[in-house]
Design a protein around this motif. Sequence first.
Motif, PDB file in Angstrom:
ATOM      1  N   GLN A 139      79.800  63.256 145.877  1.00  0.00           N
ATOM      2  CA  GLN A 139      79.254  64.481 146.474  1.00  0.00           C
ATOM      3  C   GLN A 139      78.716  65.394 145.377  1.00  0.00           C
ATOM      4  N   GLU A 140      79.527  65.514 144.347  1.00  0.00           N
ATOM      5  CA  GLU A 140      79.158  66.349 143.208  1.00  0.00           C
ATOM      6  C   GLU A 140      77.824  65.887 142.621  1.00  0.00           C
ATOM      7  N   LYS A 141      77.790  64.559 142.426  1.00  0.00           N
ATOM      8  CA  LYS A 141      76.598  63.984 141.822  1.00  0.00           C
ATOM      9  C   LYS A 141      75.378  64.282 142.693  1.00  0.00           C
ATOM     10  N   THR A 150      74.216  67.789 142.321  1.00  0.00           N
ATOM     11  CA  THR A 150      73.452  68.040 141.095  1.00  0.00           C
ATOM     12  C   THR A 150      72.024  67.529 141.260  1.00  0.00           C
ATOM     13  N   ILE A 151      71.913  66.300 141.789  1.00  0.00           N
ATOM     14  CA  ILE A 151      70.581  65.738 141.954  1.00  0.00           C
ATOM     15  C   ILE A 151      69.745  66.624 142.877  1.00  0.00           C
ATOM     16  N   ARG A 152      70.397  67.059 143.910  1.00  0.00           N
ATOM     17  CA  ARG A 152      69.657  67.878 144.873  1.00  0.00           C
ATOM     18  C   ARG A 152      69.189  69.187 144.253  1.00  0.00           C
ATOM     19  N   GLU A 153      70.111  69.799 143.510  1.00  0.00           N
ATOM     20  CA  GLU A 153      69.742  71.062 142.855  1.00  0.00           C
ATOM     21  C   GLU A 153      68.543  70.839 141.957  1.00  0.00           C
ATOM     22  N   ASN A 154      68.662  69.767 141.177  1.00  0.00           N
ATOM     23  CA  ASN A 154      67.591  69.432 140.257  1.00  0.00           C
ATOM     24  C   ASN A 154      66.268  69.285 140.993  1.00  0.00           C
ATOM     25  N   LEU A 155      66.342  68.547 142.062  1.00  0.00           N
ATOM     26  CA  LEU A 155      65.151  68.252 142.837  1.00  0.00           C
ATOM     27  C   LEU A 155      64.537  69.522 143.394  1.00  0.00           C
ATOM     28  N   GLN A 192      67.385  75.314 152.130  1.00  0.00           N
ATOM     29  CA  GLN A 192      67.747  75.319 153.559  1.00  0.00           C
ATOM     30  C   GLN A 192      69.079  74.623 153.810  1.00  0.00           C
ATOM     31  N   GLU A 193      69.134  73.392 153.325  1.00  0.00           N
ATOM     32  CA  GLU A 193      70.324  72.603 153.630  1.00  0.00           C
ATOM     33  C   GLU A 193      71.516  73.112 152.809  1.00  0.00           C
ATOM     34  N   GLN A 194      72.687  73.104 153.420  1.00  0.00           N
ATOM     35  CA  GLN A 194      73.842  73.639 152.709  1.00  0.00           C
ATOM     36  C   GLN A 194      74.460  72.581 151.805  1.00  0.00           C
ATOM     37  N   PHE A 195      75.153  73.068 150.796  1.00  0.00           N
ATOM     38  CA  PHE A 195      75.834  72.159 149.885  1.00  0.00           C
ATOM     39  C   PHE A 195      77.294  72.056 150.276  1.00  0.00           C
ATOM     40  N   ILE A 196      77.815  70.843 150.168  1.00  0.00           N
ATOM     41  CA  ILE A 196      79.232  70.675 150.480  1.00  0.00           C
ATOM     42  C   ILE A 196      80.012  70.690 149.172  1.00  0.00           C
ATOM     43  N   GLN A 197      80.972  71.585 149.104  1.00  0.00           N
ATOM     44  CA  GLN A 197      81.719  71.740 147.854  1.00  0.00           C
ATOM     45  C   GLN A 197      82.909  70.795 147.816  1.00  0.00           C
ATOM     46  N   GLN A 198      83.631  70.857 146.726  1.00  0.00           N
ATOM     47  CA  GLN A 198      84.806  69.995 146.569  1.00  0.00           C
ATOM     48  C   GLN A 198      85.846  70.251 147.651  1.00  0.00           C
ATOM     49  N   ILE A 249      60.124  63.803 139.958  1.00  0.00           N
ATOM     50  CA  ILE A 249      60.477  64.050 141.356  1.00  0.00           C
ATOM     51  C   ILE A 249      60.774  62.739 142.077  1.00  0.00           C
ATOM     52  N   THR A 250      59.910  61.765 141.899  1.00  0.00           N
ATOM     53  CA  THR A 250      60.149  60.479 142.577  1.00  0.00           C
ATOM     54  C   THR A 250      61.455  59.866 142.089  1.00  0.00           C
ATOM     55  N   MET A 251      61.708  59.998 140.788  1.00  0.00           N
ATOM     56  CA  MET A 251      62.937  59.435 140.251  1.00  0.00           C
ATOM     57  C   MET A 251      64.164  60.093 140.902  1.00  0.00           C
ATOM     58  N   LEU A 252      64.103  61.389 140.953  1.00  0.00           N
ATOM     59  CA  LEU A 252      65.229  62.125 141.534  1.00  0.00           C
ATOM     60  C   LEU A 252      65.397  61.776 143.002  1.00  0.00           C
ATOM     61  N   GLU A 253      64.267  61.636 143.669  1.00  0.00           N
ATOM     62  CA  GLU A 253      64.352  61.290 145.092  1.00  0.00           C
ATOM     63  C   GLU A 253      65.033  59.951 145.280  1.00  0.00           C
ATOM     64  N   ASN A 254      64.658  59.013 144.406  1.00  0.00           N
ATOM     65  CA  ASN A 254      65.297  57.708 144.473  1.00  0.00           C
ATOM     66  C   ASN A 254      66.793  57.821 144.248  1.00  0.00           C
TER      67      ASN A 254
END
Lengths: 799, 387
Positions: free
Chosen positions: A123-125, A128-133, A190-196, A245-250
């Motif tokens: 989830q954490e990972k 991070t990816i989402r934030e980055n994206l 928009q989408e919410q993040f799920i925390q630990q 962006i494509t990399m992160l999306e993958n």
Amino acid sequence: MSLFRSEQMEFYNLVIPRESAWDVMNTLGYFDSVHIIDHDATLPQINRPFSNYVKRCDDVLQKIEQIDDEMRNFKIEKKYCPDVIDLLKKRNGSHKQFEELEQDICKVADDLEHQQQTLTSLQEKKNTIRENLEVLRNAVAFQNEDSEEASLLGFQKMVGVILKEDELRFKRIIFRITKGNIHVEIMDIQEQFIQQDRKSVQKCVFMLFYPCGDLTQKKIQRVIESFSNNKFDIPTSSEQQAQRITMLENQLNEADQLLHLTITQINKRLQDLSEIKHNCSWIEEMRILVTKEKYLYMNLNMLNMTNSVFHGQIWLPQGQDQKIQQALRNLHGNDKQLPSGQIQEQQIQSTPPTYYKLNSFTYPFQEIVNTYGIPRYKEINPGLSTIITFPFLVGVMFGDVGHGLLLFVCGLYLTTEEAKKSIFSGLVPMRYMILLIGFFACYNGLIYNDFLSISLNLFGSCYNLVDDEYQIKEDCVYKFGIDPAWGSSTNQLTFMNSFKMKLAVIIGVTHMTFGIILKGFNTLNFNNYTDFFCEFIPQFLLLTCSFGYMDFLLFLKWCTKFEDTKDAPSVITTMIDMVLRPFDVPEKPLFESGEQQRFIQLILLTIIILCIPIMLITKPLIFNLNKKNHPYQQIPSQVPDDDANPEQLQNDMQKDQSQPHSKVCIQQHNQHDDIGELIVHQSIETIEFVLGSVSNTASYLRLWALSLAHSQLAEVFFSMTLASHIGEGGFFGTIGSIVQFPGFALATFGVLMCMDLMECFLHALRLQWVEFQSKFYKADGYLFKAYSFTNIKSNQQDD
Amino acid sequence: MDLCVFGVDDGYAEAIIRGLRASFLSEAQYQQMKNCASIPELKSFLEETDYQNCLQADNPQIPTSILRQRLKKKLADEFEYIEAQSTGTLTKYLFHLRCRFMIDNVVNMIEGLKNKIDIEILLSNIDPLGWFPEIKNIKVLEGDDYSSLYRDVLIDTPIGVYFMKFLEESIENLHENRTLNDIQNLFREMKPEYIRTSLKKMWLEDFYSFCESELMATSQEVLLELLKFEADFKTIQVIYNSIGNRDLNTAAKIITTRKQLCPTIGNLYPDCEKLYLQAMTLDTLREAVKGCDNYRDLLKDAPDPLKREEFNVQTKTLDDIMYDDECRRYALAFDGQGSYGVFYAYLKLKEQEIRNIIWLAEMISRKLAKNHPGWKKIIIPFSHLGK
């Protein structure tokens, strides 16, 4: 006999060698009849021999709870164990079983925790990816617009992600640091993040534009660091950006898939745990098995351990010892190597516990009695008579055929299986009481001839209505209850009041006399003849000669036919005159002649007056005489001295064993060394009884008052809602009654069936506890607590 | 009159506090704790007390720092609950109580940052009672620039007011034609302990005036009394600690520092001010405060601060003596009905209890002999009542 007096108890020594402690306790747990005495109640749990086992059980239970929580999170259904004893018998193992269970559960819990950790790290990972994206996307979107210009002007920018709730604070601090020389752009994700901790939070991307300058940059950097930990770098060329962006999306997709996979895995594992074996889910089965272990060790902790042998003292109901001895002998079956536990009968040293075999019928009534106080060992249990008297007293107050029938039907419903699953399941233990209350309310309603405030003409009235006047038929008696003609007569209320009042007093005096007679039986049972002659006999005489005589007068008056009602003597006046003017010949005698009545009343009065000093002084006198006769004999104390030397105690026990068993006799508590104290106590008791006999009799008038209130309320509701419309009849009357009926039904249900029933219940409770039980009930016993696996409940019952 | 209306708004909160009063460990329980041989044993003992829930998830060999954190978290949770149940003046009052912890947290953070301790460790060590969202932004602090710290971060926080006052005062004290360099020097030399003491002094004065102006008579009666004593104790402590302090070498400097740090409330101020500001030995200090209450008795047992190097675990320091006396006073605050004093006293006494537990945990983990005098150095709340 078992409910009348408590079971005969026997006192045993329990000796268990350490090796077979678990097996013995396991065997005993299936008998529902061992009361283990805690050898030292003040000893904290932590200092007891098996405290670490109890602790381990607690830990395992906690793990089970964690798994259970997880199952609830994943919304997995499980089956609770319907029959605990059955399950325990099926899964009966040895003391090693717990270790296996512990290992199993710990393994499962650890696995689950491991998976959970994987889940959170994934989830954490993903976060991070989402934030980055998000940052990248926003940056790109912005760049396309007008950042070319900005960078030309020498502006720098910084991008990052912060919590939405920090937005305002962030803006403020940035503003202050740069003294307003900055442009802040905030874009919500928009989408919410799920925390630990599985809470979802809203985050947003920020973008800062500020003029170049090292000092401010450093500072801003620090502020950003203090708000979030992740750093983002944005490639400069648009090509690289697109690539990124494509990399992160993958990556995001991959992470999503992994996440999904893990969740499915956990779900499957939990499904496995809820699989039904032995008639219930694995997890529930484990819960019960571990709870049993804990229960067993808790009870084992009550025993005293010396030199790897457990010594304990237990109470057994009479007749159980053979069974238990047999079971203990067969404990190890063919293997004679292992020693088994033993029980040895001992002389009773302390007051035995009070034990009744209850069933679902007697339970609620005994509960009423126990709430007041646990009966003393071998004392007459008021619970037996309560079964009838209590519902009857409620019925007298709640007397109405209609309401009684409703209640009876409710009681019938509660006895069905369906009721246990409905919202009324809380009332199910009380079902037989409700049933009986309904029955007696019905019965009393028939006597009062009251059906929802209307009289029923069931057997044909004995009155004829001739010219608006009732005329009695010759030699006619209404078969049962009050003649319905009274219901429509003008003096109905006066008549019913007088009748109910007399009824209340008659019932009251009977009830109290019954209580006193029970006291007589108690004194005889405990061989306490002093109390029998000095308390029971005078009390009985006092009550029967005063209010018993009044009851007799009431019956006499009912049986006498008076030509003119004005000639009828008042019972109350007769009673008052009997005390105040005992030597005068009554003006209006109830007996055949006034002289006769005066004579009888004089005798009764003499008896009453004689009773008081007997109650007051004889008992202290007898004690005093006894004391003088045996100046050196000490009165044995009932409670064994706690500080007594254990060795000496054992010696005593051995000595006692050699003597023939003497009949246990529980003596009255009133063994005061001090004669003065005894006199004070006795005088208080006497005054209480004499005054009590008047006030308690008056207290029974609540039977009349409550029943009056009930009938009047019913009548008011009926006349306010339905009566007029029914009287009107025809089309409008029908419509009117239909419209008004809900009001009538609601008032009947809410006020009469709920509130009034509750009130009647409470008043009956008072009569039972105060007026009745005070006559004989000592209530200083303690309850038999069986060491039994039936006490282990599956979770469902707790909910 | 107070009693008639107290329950309207604050009855529930007070009832909760009085319920929580039962959670204090008894003397017998302390005795049992002393008998614990190891930390796991102590932990399992605490699990049988009111601290059960906050310790359950931890492993038995719990380090004392985590233990402290857990215990404080529990206190903070209770306090937060009460705060959530309060309205009006009580909310303000409870918030004032929390400010003290905020000051501690801020100063601890500053101190930690100065010593280059990692911010994560610092954040995990903050007192949950004094948590506020801006606390993690203290990281912004650069060097010793407290004024920019105030300007950027603390200005919005509840303790910003105190911080501003503090900055103003310290700058004012500089000579007339000050330069920027002077100010920087001043901050560089300033010890966090000094900041703490002066911030707390301001907080105390502010809290005092709050109690004086906004609370009802019954609460005032209890609280002002307590706060006066607290102020006096602060004063005595400041004087005591400055006796023989090497950093303050000239008499004039001592007096100005003292004047800055001593609260301007309490029984000693202003009557004895002149005397105690001048006190340069323990004896003169004793003489200075003799006019008030039992201060002289308190100081009678205090060790001489000039022999500070000789102190060891056994020495009953002035702090211990004062804790003891304070505990007695706070316990008495529970006597009256309808006053806000109980909230304050509860907090103080629970703090003492946590201090006790931590102290015992330290003693146990160091495996000191049972006849070691350190075992006696705990002050049990409400133990004075029995005597």
